[in-house]
Scaffold this motif. Structure first.
Motif, mmCIF file in Angstrom:
data_model
loop_
_atom_site.group_PDB
_atom_site.id
_atom_site.type_symbol
_atom_site.label_atom_id
_atom_site.label_comp_id
_atom_site.label_asym_id
_atom_site.label_seq_id
_atom_site.Cartn_x
_atom_site.Cartn_y
_atom_site.Cartn_z
ATOM 1 N N LYS A 119 35.340 20.844 49.843
ATOM 2 C CA LYS A 119 35.819 20.850 51.213
ATOM 3 C C LYS A 119 35.177 22.010 51.951
ATOM 4 C CE LYS A 119 40.015 21.117 49.724
ATOM 5 N NZ LYS A 119 41.448 21.269 49.667
ATOM 6 N N TYR A 120 35.105 21.898 53.247
ATOM 7 C CA TYR A 120 34.540 22.956 54.062
ATOM 8 C C TYR A 120 35.528 24.097 54.290
ATOM 9 C CZ TYR A 120 30.682 19.862 55.131
ATOM 10 O OH TYR A 120 29.594 19.048 55.036
ATOM 11 N N GLN A 121 36.808 23.872 54.054
ATOM 12 C CA GLN A 121 37.798 24.921 54.263
ATOM 13 C C GLN A 121 38.515 25.209 52.949
ATOM 14 O OE1 GLN A 121 38.030 21.941 55.774
ATOM 15 N NE2 GLN A 121 39.824 20.977 54.922
ATOM 16 N N HIS A 122 39.129 26.383 52.877
ATOM 17 C CA HIS A 122 39.829 26.796 51.666
ATOM 18 C C HIS A 122 41.060 27.591 52.054
ATOM 19 C CE1 HIS A 122 40.670 28.299 47.665
ATOM 20 N NE2 HIS A 122 40.738 29.512 48.175
ATOM 21 N N THR A 123 42.136 27.407 51.305
ATOM 22 C CA THR A 123 43.329 28.214 51.501
ATOM 23 C C THR A 123 43.894 28.575 50.142
ATOM 24 O OG1 THR A 123 45.534 28.290 52.456
ATOM 25 C CG2 THR A 123 44.797 26.153 51.682
ATOM 26 N N ASP A 124 44.475 29.774 50.056
ATOM 27 C CA ASP A 124 45.097 30.197 48.807
ATOM 28 C C ASP A 124 46.475 29.584 48.632
ATOM 29 O OD1 ASP A 124 42.954 31.732 48.025
ATOM 30 O OD2 ASP A 124 43.675 33.505 49.109
ATOM 31 N N TYR A 125 47.084 29.114 49.725
ATOM 32 C CA TYR A 125 48.431 28.542 49.693
ATOM 33 C C TYR A 125 48.402 27.139 50.294
ATOM 34 C CZ TYR A 125 49.384 33.451 49.039
ATOM 35 O OH TYR A 125 49.366 34.719 48.571
ATOM 36 N N PRO A 126 48.038 26.134 49.508
ATOM 37 C CA PRO A 126 47.966 24.786 50.074
ATOM 38 C C PRO A 126 49.357 24.268 50.442
ATOM 39 C CG PRO A 126 47.633 24.729 47.710
ATOM 40 C CD PRO A 126 47.686 26.171 48.094
ATOM 41 N N THR A 127 49.408 23.414 51.460
ATOM 42 C CA THR A 127 50.675 22.876 51.937
ATOM 43 C C THR A 127 51.192 21.793 50.992
ATOM 44 O OG1 THR A 127 51.792 21.783 53.757
ATOM 45 C CG2 THR A 127 49.502 21.177 53.392
ATOM 46 N N ILE A 128 52.502 21.695 50.911
ATOM 47 C CA ILE A 128 53.107 20.630 50.118
ATOM 48 C C ILE A 128 53.732 19.592 51.032
ATOM 49 C CG2 ILE A 128 53.551 22.088 48.138
ATOM 50 C CD1 ILE A 128 56.488 22.227 49.119
ATOM 51 N N GLN A 129 53.593 19.776 52.335
ATOM 52 C CA GLN A 129 54.249 18.892 53.292
ATOM 53 C C GLN A 129 53.423 17.664 53.615
ATOM 54 O OE1 GLN A 129 54.704 21.593 56.476
ATOM 55 N NE2 GLN A 129 56.505 22.571 55.629
ATOM 56 N N GLY A 130 52.157 17.707 53.363
ATOM 57 C CA GLY A 130 51.302 16.584 53.699
ATOM 58 C C GLY A 130 50.602 16.831 55.023
ATOM 59 N N VAL A 131 49.783 15.880 55.393
ATOM 60 C CA VAL A 131 48.979 16.013 56.594
ATOM 61 C C VAL A 131 49.771 15.510 57.781
ATOM 62 C CG1 VAL A 131 46.822 15.305 57.677
ATOM 63 C CG2 VAL A 131 46.904 15.717 55.219
ATOM 64 N N TRP A 132 49.710 16.229 58.889
ATOM 65 C CA TRP A 132 50.395 15.813 60.107
ATOM 66 C C TRP A 132 49.606 14.702 60.770
ATOM 67 C CZ3 TRP A 132 49.117 15.350 65.205
ATOM 68 C CH2 TRP A 132 50.166 15.131 66.088
ATOM 69 N N ASN A 133 50.330 13.729 61.338
ATOM 70 C CA ASN A 133 49.702 12.718 62.177
ATOM 71 C C ASN A 133 50.647 12.435 63.336
ATOM 72 O OD1 ASN A 133 51.558 10.538 61.527
ATOM 73 N ND2 ASN A 133 50.559 10.471 59.532
ATOM 74 N N PRO A 134 50.223 11.714 64.361
ATOM 75 C CA PRO A 134 51.083 11.507 65.534
ATOM 76 C C PRO A 134 52.377 10.762 65.245
ATOM 77 C CG PRO A 134 48.825 10.935 66.038
ATOM 78 C CD PRO A 134 48.889 11.209 64.577
ATOM 79 N N PHE A 135 52.481 10.090 64.106
ATOM 80 C CA PHE A 135 53.672 9.312 63.799
ATOM 81 C C PHE A 135 54.603 10.039 62.830
ATOM 82 C CE2 PHE A 135 50.120 6.433 64.635
ATOM 83 C CZ PHE A 135 50.595 5.853 65.799
#
Length: 184
Positions: A119-135
């Protein structure tokens, strides 16, 4: 967690450019089925050739199918894709249905080797909530509603817009100006 991904090549997602924009172009260019006419390990491939090969060829006119009988050799399938990649699959002691499923799998692949995606981005604390979308925060009853729907079609009481507020302020100022102005 498995560490088998360490030995896989890594890279970014690549797709055939604009495939399917005008029309879909199958990426499987040719497939070669190599089998033995007598050996028992080739029985599933021979059964596939006798019963299902013509249907496979008719349903995939853009793919060339070659049959190569070989003596005393294990059966295999070699798929060649439009990007120049080749994929080898041993079909030793596969059933007719398994051969059909694997050929269908090869037919739908793009030919890009299996790899671990970066991936082009990196985080030390990945989210567990999932990806946001308009719905994400929409009401759940919308999923099963038949439209037009009586309750969902009612207008929502929205706050007045900035333009409506300015018009209202202008009207009030006109009224107060007319009251303050003395008549001669």
């Amino acid at each position: 967690m498995s560490n088998s991904h360490i030995f896989m090549p890594s890279g970014f997602i690549r797709t055939p450019l604009q495939n399917g924009l005008g029309r879909y172009i199958p990426q499987l260019q040719r497939i070669t089925l190599k089998f033995c006419k007598n050996h028992g390990g080739s029985r599933g491939v021979r059964d596939f050739i006798e019963s299902d090969l013509m249907d496979f060829a008719k349903s995939n006119p853009g793919t060339v199918v070659y049959l190569k009988p070989r003596r005393h050799r294990s059966p295999c399938a070699v798929a060649e894709y439009l990007n120049g990649e080749r994929e080898y699959l041993s079909l030793h002691e596969f059933t007719r249905d398994e051969v059909q499923k694997w050929l269908s799998y090869m037919r739908t692949r793009s030919g890009i080797p299996t790899m671990r995606f970066r991936k082009y981005q990196h985080t030390d604390y990945p989210t567990i909530q999932g990806v946001w979308n308009p719905f994400t925060h929409q009401a759940a009853e919308i999923n099963t509603a038949e439209f037009p729907h009586e309750d969902l079609s009612k207008p929502v009481n929205l706050a007045p817009s900035a333009t409506e507020q300015l018009i209202e302020i202008f009207k009030r100022s006109q009224i107060t100006d007319s009251k303050e102005k003395p008549d001669n």
